[in-house]
Scaffold this motif. Sequence first.
Motif, PDB file in Angstrom:
ATOM      1  N   HIS A 284     -46.380  -8.446 -57.694  1.00 32.36           N
ATOM      2  CA  HIS A 284     -47.575  -7.301 -57.957  1.00 32.36           C
ATOM      3  C   HIS A 284     -47.421  -6.812 -59.404  1.00 32.36           C
ATOM      4  O   HIS A 284     -46.353  -6.694 -60.055  1.00 32.36           O
ATOM      5  N   ILE A 401     -45.395  -3.012 -50.891  1.00 30.86           N
ATOM      6  CA  ILE A 401     -45.148  -4.083 -51.927  1.00 30.86           C
ATOM      7  C   ILE A 401     -43.685  -4.582 -51.921  1.00 30.86           C
ATOM      8  O   ILE A 401     -43.569  -5.879 -52.122  1.00 30.86           O
ATOM      9  N   THR A 405     -42.767  -8.647 -51.569  1.00 37.59           N
ATOM     10  CA  THR A 405     -41.982  -9.179 -52.636  1.00 37.59           C
ATOM     11  C   THR A 405     -40.727  -9.860 -51.865  1.00 37.59           C
ATOM     12  O   THR A 405     -40.127 -10.872 -52.180  1.00 37.59           O
TER      13      THR A 405
END
Length: 415
Positions: A284, A401, A405
């Motif tokens: 991101h 996020i 990840t």
Amino acid sequence: MAGTVQLLCLATSSGVPLYCRSKGESRQLPFSVIGSLNGVHMFGSNQDVLLTSTCTENTRVFWRVFQDSITLIVMTSEEDASDLYLSRLLDNVFSAMVLVIGLDDLVNLKNVERLKRDLRACYKMIDSFLAAPDWIGDLTQCVDCVVSPDTDILQEALDIFVAAAESNFGCLMVMGKVVVATEKWWRLAAQEVMLLAWLVGSLAPSSSRDYPIYLPHGSPTVPHRLLSFQLVPGVEVCMLCGPTPSLHEVQTELVERFWSPLLEPLKTCLGVHQRSFPACTPLHHSIIGLLLINREQNKNVFTLQPHGVENSQQQGAGLPPERCKSILRLFYTLAVSAYFPADTSEDKPALHEEFHTGFTHSPTECYVAATDHKCYGIQTQQHQLFLVFKPDAPTFALRTIATKTLNLMTKEVPF
């Protein structure tokens, strides 16, 4: 990370200074100050009081005694120097001394002047701990790694090369970070694997080395030979062995034979080492720092260039690299001290959170929101992930996020 750090090494029984190393603009301490620092610790010990640390207006002092023989004292004015960091710093410094000169000479102080001379061989490694370069293994007690797109090819070549040299312990490193290693190399104590990588990374470049070392946990009194060979600038293959084979024999008969066909994969490692994982792994855009720890294998991936050097420069990270590194180290310290304490650890929690009382579970996620950054951490049974975000990243989106990840880094990389 502004501030100064001074490290003193003394003989515990006599208080004789063995060396003093420093970072930053600091003056040599006068003998009276050294004597006072040692004296207050000895006074407490004689009164059955263990003095481990104290703070003045602008300095933090930490004491540790090893093997009832060596006393290490560190003083720092750095604002982000936590008790966890200072404790692990002193442990790393003593283990580095054992690694280079062995435990016997440190425990049996028969000739102080000779020991002072021998300890000079440790200075580069100790100075690298004080300088805190682009590695984080000194804090995590895990080895810094690079995930190469050619891992399978390099692993096979390493296993065959090490076996041909009649050894079981070998690894391939790029700029002091481990790319691949043999199964028995990973079976060494976590701190030993970290220290060996740190030693190779702190030494001056050389085409080959035959370096005597001691394993602080596995063999602190009997030396082994650490052989290392530069394959391309910045990339080295290392192995541990006994009296045989000779350095010349391995260099002339084995190195070129096994590694010459792999020049391109070796050069690829150099292109990956700053990011620490392949560029084909998209993250991101708001992430500016990443630390992923494999808790089972005691290794980590650490980067301040999560989008690659060129993309990071074009996008603008928003924080200087030193500031981002300091934030990530502080966030890791906060998380493992207060929220993710290890099941078994010699380090006692530096912080105590009152909300733990009465709860039957332990936190598995935590976050921090500051004016110039945000952080998020996740702990699973096998991994820990710590991320630093740009300040404009929506707080409500950090968990999503971070979870994506972690899945990406552990399934597609994998690590």
